[in-house]
Design a protein around this motif. Structure first.
Motif, PDB file in Angstrom:
ATOM      1  N   VAL A 421     -38.628 -31.514  73.174  1.00 26.46           N
ATOM      2  CA  VAL A 421     -39.157 -31.123  74.878  1.00 26.46           C
ATOM      3  C   VAL A 421     -39.423 -30.065  75.184  1.00 26.46           C
ATOM      4  CG1 VAL A 421     -39.566 -31.326  77.741  1.00 26.46           C
ATOM      5  CG2 VAL A 421     -39.978 -33.836  74.931  1.00 26.46           C
ATOM      6  N   ILE A 422     -37.606 -30.071  75.641  1.00 31.06           N
ATOM      7  CA  ILE A 422     -37.280 -28.254  75.840  1.00 31.06           C
ATOM      8  C   ILE A 422     -37.473 -27.565  74.883  1.00 31.06           C
ATOM      9  CG2 ILE A 422     -35.092 -27.566  75.640  1.00 31.06           C
ATOM     10  CD1 ILE A 422     -33.570 -29.719  76.321  1.00 31.06           C
ATOM     11  N   MET A 423     -37.649 -27.757  73.619  1.00 29.19           N
ATOM     12  CA  MET A 423     -38.028 -26.293  72.914  1.00 29.19           C
ATOM     13  C   MET A 423     -39.776 -26.142  72.609  1.00 29.19           C
ATOM     14  SD  MET A 423     -36.339 -26.240  69.180  1.00 29.19           S
ATOM     15  CE  MET A 423     -36.342 -27.660  68.562  1.00 29.19           C
ATOM     16  N   LEU A 424     -40.107 -27.203  73.297  1.00 27.46           N
ATOM     17  CA  LEU A 424     -41.580 -26.806  73.687  1.00 27.46           C
ATOM     18  C   LEU A 424     -41.563 -26.354  75.347  1.00 27.46           C
ATOM     19  CD1 LEU A 424     -43.251 -30.181  72.860  1.00 27.46           C
ATOM     20  CD2 LEU A 424     -44.194 -28.236  72.576  1.00 27.46           C
ATOM     21  N   LEU A 425     -40.884 -26.125  75.597  1.00 33.42           N
ATOM     22  CA  LEU A 425     -41.173 -25.319  77.180  1.00 33.42           C
ATOM     23  C   LEU A 425     -40.420 -24.047  77.570  1.00 33.42           C
ATOM     24  CD1 LEU A 425     -39.656 -28.927  79.770  1.00 33.42           C
ATOM     25  CD2 LEU A 425     -41.651 -27.922  79.444  1.00 33.42           C
ATOM     26  N   MET A 426     -39.683 -23.664  76.323  1.00 37.42           N
ATOM     27  CA  MET A 426     -38.425 -22.593  75.727  1.00 37.42           C
ATOM     28  C   MET A 426     -40.351 -21.899  74.785  1.00 37.42           C
ATOM     29  SD  MET A 426     -36.295 -21.775  77.324  1.00 37.42           S
ATOM     30  CE  MET A 426     -35.876 -23.400  78.801  1.00 37.42           C
ATOM     31  N   GLY A 427     -40.630 -22.236  75.045  1.00 40.88           N
ATOM     32  CA  GLY A 427     -41.795 -21.902  74.224  1.00 40.88           C
ATOM     33  C   GLY A 427     -43.170 -21.453  74.578  1.00 40.88           C
ATOM     34  N   MET A 428     -42.986 -21.683  75.918  1.00 41.57           N
ATOM     35  CA  MET A 428     -43.494 -21.635  76.995  1.00 41.57           C
ATOM     36  C   MET A 428     -43.489 -20.510  78.075  1.00 41.57           C
ATOM     37  SD  MET A 428     -46.508 -24.699  77.457  1.00 41.57           S
ATOM     38  CE  MET A 428     -44.559 -26.311  77.561  1.00 41.57           C
ATOM     39  N   LEU A 429     -42.524 -20.630  77.500  1.00 39.73           N
ATOM     40  CA  LEU A 429     -41.784 -19.238  79.616  1.00 39.73           C
ATOM     41  C   LEU A 429     -42.362 -17.561  78.434  1.00 39.73           C
ATOM     42  CD1 LEU A 429     -39.086 -21.589  80.320  1.00 39.73           C
ATOM     43  CD2 LEU A 429     -40.703 -20.983  81.769  1.00 39.73           C
ATOM     44  N   GLY A 430     -42.689 -16.889  78.624  1.00 40.40           N
ATOM     45  CA  GLY A 430     -42.789 -15.719  77.742  1.00 40.40           C
ATOM     46  C   GLY A 430     -41.557 -15.228  78.130  1.00 40.40           C
ATOM     47  N   LYS A 431     -40.655 -15.098  79.034  1.00 40.57           N
ATOM     48  CA  LYS A 431     -39.568 -14.170  79.829  1.00 40.57           C
ATOM     49  C   LYS A 431     -38.604 -14.653  78.740  1.00 40.57           C
ATOM     50  CE  LYS A 431     -40.987 -11.843  83.202  1.00 40.57           C
ATOM     51  NZ  LYS A 431     -41.859 -10.719  82.952  1.00 40.57           N
ATOM     52  N   ILE A 432     -38.665 -16.055  78.310  1.00 36.47           N
ATOM     53  CA  ILE A 432     -37.148 -16.401  77.382  1.00 36.47           C
ATOM     54  C   ILE A 432     -37.104 -15.576  76.272  1.00 36.47           C
ATOM     55  CG2 ILE A 432     -36.340 -18.486  76.040  1.00 36.47           C
ATOM     56  CD1 ILE A 432     -35.752 -17.535  79.543  1.00 36.47           C
ATOM     57  N   GLY A 433     -38.822 -15.457  75.273  1.00 36.63           N
ATOM     58  CA  GLY A 433     -39.467 -15.130  74.263  1.00 36.63           C
ATOM     59  C   GLY A 433     -38.492 -13.149  74.145  1.00 36.63           C
ATOM     60  N   ALA A 434     -38.744 -12.640  75.671  1.00 35.04           N
ATOM     61  CA  ALA A 434     -38.954 -11.428  76.246  1.00 35.04           C
ATOM     62  C   ALA A 434     -37.474 -11.153  76.048  1.00 35.04           C
ATOM     63  CB  ALA A 434     -39.900 -10.809  77.135  1.00 35.04           C
ATOM     64  N   ILE A 435     -36.567 -11.856  76.734  1.00 37.73           N
ATOM     65  CA  ILE A 435     -34.993 -11.974  77.006  1.00 37.73           C
ATOM     66  C   ILE A 435     -34.586 -12.007  75.139  1.00 37.73           C
ATOM     67  CG2 ILE A 435     -32.536 -12.701  77.408  1.00 37.73           C
ATOM     68  CD1 ILE A 435     -34.208 -13.335  79.827  1.00 37.73           C
ATOM     69  N   PHE A 436     -35.254 -12.235  74.066  1.00 37.45           N
ATOM     70  CA  PHE A 436     -34.507 -12.599  72.932  1.00 37.45           C
ATOM     71  C   PHE A 436     -35.249 -11.699  72.182  1.00 37.45           C
ATOM     72  CE2 PHE A 436     -33.972 -17.703  73.579  1.00 37.45           C
ATOM     73  CZ  PHE A 436     -32.894 -17.377  74.027  1.00 37.45           C
ATOM     74  N   ALA A 437     -36.376 -11.397  72.432  1.00 35.33           N
ATOM     75  CA  ALA A 437     -36.650  -9.548  71.003  1.00 35.33           C
ATOM     76  C   ALA A 437     -35.571  -8.349  72.091  1.00 35.33           C
ATOM     77  CB  ALA A 437     -38.252  -9.866  71.505  1.00 35.33           C
ATOM     78  N   THR A 438     -35.357  -8.706  72.701  1.00 36.35           N
ATOM     79  CA  THR A 438     -34.694  -7.759  73.113  1.00 36.35           C
ATOM     80  C   THR A 438     -32.590  -7.382  72.533  1.00 36.35           C
ATOM     81  OG1 THR A 438     -33.985  -8.055  75.132  1.00 36.35           O
ATOM     82  CG2 THR A 438     -35.265  -7.125  75.954  1.00 36.35           C
ATOM     83  N   ILE A 439     -31.897  -8.629  72.232  1.00 39.56           N
ATOM     84  CA  ILE A 439     -31.469  -8.705  70.756  1.00 39.56           C
ATOM     85  C   ILE A 439     -31.146  -7.194  70.009  1.00 39.56           C
ATOM     86  CG2 ILE A 439     -29.248  -9.228  69.613  1.00 39.56           C
ATOM     87  CD1 ILE A 439     -30.731 -12.115  70.737  1.00 39.56           C
ATOM     88  N   PRO A 440     -30.080  -6.097  70.932  1.00 38.31           N
ATOM     89  CA  PRO A 440     -30.030  -5.133  69.525  1.00 38.31           C
ATOM     90  C   PRO A 440     -30.009  -5.155  67.848  1.00 38.31           C
ATOM     91  CG  PRO A 440     -28.329  -4.825  71.577  1.00 38.31           C
ATOM     92  CD  PRO A 440     -29.074  -6.068  71.359  1.00 38.31           C
ATOM     93  N   SER A 441     -30.434  -4.072  67.605  1.00 34.80           N
ATOM     94  CA  SER A 441     -30.116  -4.834  65.940  1.00 34.80           C
ATOM     95  C   SER A 441     -29.172  -4.842  65.003  1.00 34.80           C
ATOM     96  CB  SER A 441     -31.096  -3.411  65.385  1.00 34.80           C
ATOM     97  OG  SER A 441     -32.322  -3.407  65.888  1.00 34.80           O
TER      98      SER A 441
END
Length: 620
Positions: A421-441
């Protein structure tokens, strides 16, 4: 909820493992559904078994812990796929992919725990499908145009760029969906038990090892973007996971017996990857705001800045809802289908091993044939969903979370349901995915160096059940491994060598022969099953051995694997059920020593502080 368990409070998980049941009266057995569970003096038994429900606060904490444990493996997949999909400079789309894979992982976890194998086992992305996917995307017709590699030439909102990456994603989606039908059929038809008779350590070892070895280029590119930051990330993860993992951190805790007191929390053992990433990420942020790192994209070290990916966090919506076909109508590549099938076969073999390890650590009896068949079938359905939603990957059982069961001593499937359920909710929070996408290479590069190295070693560890003094085994493994490095490398340098005159056939041959794990796995499978050798020499006797625990839990019967909502009771009255391989039948329970358990997989193991052997920490 038993009162005895409630009194254990937060001492019953990775908090203070040495005192996990000390709050309970000696000799008193905790009751669940009118039967006993774990004796106090046996430290290797779970505190909460499969059907038990821990206190609500414990459920929430452990569910978050499982989510964090799977974090590193799940988030790596879309970030690696972004290169093959021409999305290196489109962080917003990367964030959507991250949201989608978390959403689908949560959905598949709920399906697996409720209707699948019914064990506390979490579902997530698989590296076994990542390798053939990258091989498909590296084919000449799918290679990214040169202009997509230059950030200054990429307009992420232009229809041309969108069509470039979505065309590749739709083809990958369709190939995964078609290939997943194989897993669905193998699972629900009961064929998995038959196939496992021919897949031994000498097939699995090169297949799994080559998954890690084949990703060295992706890791190297990110490592080279700033060697100092990458080295710091690697050193931190090694420090936390290997040197400090047995060192507890004192934290306040509460239990009815001890009231408010200080307990020990093994934070380094639970989330070493997350801690390493966060600290390195913070260092990169500080170096960015003080302009220590170069702001010129042409200079070395620029990719270590945290502002490289622009305003992706501001641009991302607060809420997003992934849905099937969000990238358009999937298309199918015959070559892609065959490549993905090779990965699915590897994933199935490993999942069987995970089911047995999970059952052992959660106090359940060894899974019977119908539960294994149902679990594999549901995993296949999960791959179908992953393809439809557009993750660019499939789903499989996560070994990291099976390992967590051995640490926490909590085998309740309610915890895993909540984690889904937590993963479902995290998948619906767009800001969470955006934060992870900014991890430096370079931070990702440091993490990849650890993860891919462990995957490689986990594959080789399968050989421990074979006779390594046998020249036969040394030849099979050595030849399979070296050929799987040489042949794909040569084919990639000479892509026009195979010309049959039929484009589709040429594509199939190219993608199979450039997929390292297929070449190594096929050669290992063929040679191991054709060159004469005893079962003991091949390691099959050790794999077939059923490790039956003398459990005092009430789950000594296979009722734990029954379908929910009374479905099993209703089906048991039907005569045709006996012909359905994935349906449990009342009164026809398999025995512990039955052939169902001969599909037990040998896996690399590690001793935890409590003495419990667990499988390797990285699932493929």
């Amino acid at each position: 909820m038993a009162s005895g368990k409630e009194s254990g409070g937060l001492d019953n998980l990775a908090f203070n493992m040495d005192e996990r049941v000390n709050d309970q009266p000696r000799g008193k057995e905790r009751k669940t559904s009118g039967s006993s569970c774990v004796a106090e003096e046996d430290r290797n038994k779970p505190t909460y078994c499969v059907t038990d429900v821990p206190p609500w606060y414990l459920c929430i904490f452990l569910a978050i812990q499982h989510y964090l444990t799977a974090f590193g493996g799940i988030i790596s997949i879309p970030l690696i796929l972004a290169e093959g999909l021409c999305l290196q400079h489109d962080s917003l789309t990367q964030s959507h992919l991250i949201n989608t894979i978390f959403f689908v992982s949560g959905l598949c976890t709920l399906l697996q725990v409720t209707f699948g194998v019914r064990l506390p086992i979490l579902q997530g992305g698989t590296f076994a499908l990542l390798t053939p996917a990258m091989a498909m995307l590296s084919m000449p017709e799918w290679k990214c145009p040169a202009w997509t590699q230059n950030a200054s030439l990429v307009n992420t909102s232009s229809p041309v760029f969108i069509e470039v990456w979505q065309t590749r994603m739709r083809t990958l989606q369709g190939s995964i969906m078609v290939a997943s039908v194989l897993q669905i059929l193998v699972g629900f038809s009961g064929l998995i038990g038959f196939l496992m008779r021919f897949i031994g350590p000498l097939t699995i070892a090169p297949t799994v090892s080559l998954i890690g070895l084949s990703l060295y280029d992706s890791a190297g590119v990110k490592l080279g973007s700033h060697w100092g930051i990458s080295a710091m990330t690697t050193v931190l993860i090694i420090l936390f996971s290997q040197y400090l993992r047995l060192i507890p951190i004192p934290v306040p805790a509460y239990s009815k017996a001890k009231k408010l007191h200080i307990s020990k929390f093994y934070i380094f053992q639970i989330m070493p990857i997350l801690l390493g990433i966060v600290i390195s990420w913070l260092v990169c942020y500080l170096l960015t705001i003080y302009d220590v790192l170069p702001s010129d994209p042409a200079q070395y070290g620029h990719l270590a800045r945290t502002d490289v990916k622009g305003n992706v966090v501001n641009e991302a919506p607060w809420f997003t809802f992934p849905y099937p076909g969000q990238w358009g109508m999937p298309t199918v590549s015959l070559a892609g289908v065959f490549g993905i099938m090779a990965g699915i076969i590897c994933s199935m073999a490993e999942s069987v091993g995970d089911y047995h390890a999970c059952a052992k650590l959660s106090g359940a009896p060894p899974p019977p044939k119908h539960a294994i068949s149902r679990g594999i079938g549901v995993e296949g359905f999960g791959c179908l969903l992953a393809g439809a939603f557009g993750t660019g990957n499939g789903t499989t059982s996560f070994s990291e979370n099976v390992a967590a069961l051995g640490i926490t001593k909590v085998g309740s499937r309610m915890v895993i349901l909540l984690s889904g359920v937590i993963m479902l909710l995290m998948g619906m929070l767009g800001k969470i995915g955006a934060i992870f996408a900014t991890i430096p290479s370079p931070v990702l590069g440091g993490m990849f160096l650890i993860m891919f190295g462990v995957i490689t070693a986990a594959g080789i560890s399968n050989l421990q059940s074979t006779d390594l003094n046998s020249s036969r085994n040394i030849f099979v493994f050595g030849f399979s491994m070296f050929s799987a490095l040489v042949i794909p490398n040569w084919i990639m340098k000479n892509p026009d060598f195979f010309k049959t005159g039929v484009k589709e056939v040429d594509q199939v041959i190219n993608i199979l022969l450039t997929t390292h794990m297929f070449v190594g796995g096929f050669l290992g499978f063929f040679l191991d099953n054709t060159i004469p050798g005893t079962k003991r020499e091949r390691g099959l006797l050790a794999w077939d051995k059923v490790h039956v625990e003398d459990s005092c839990s009430t789950l000594g019967t296979e009722e734990v694997y029954d379908l929910p909502f009374g479905i099993t009771s209703r089906l048991s009255t039907q005569s045709w059920v006996r012909y359905v391989p994935f349906c449990p039948r009342k009164g026809h329970r398999t025995q512990d020593g039955s052939e169902d358990n001969n599909v037990l997989q040998g896996r690399g193991s590690e001793q935890l502080p409590n003495g419990t052997g667990i499988i390797s920490e990285f699932k493929l």
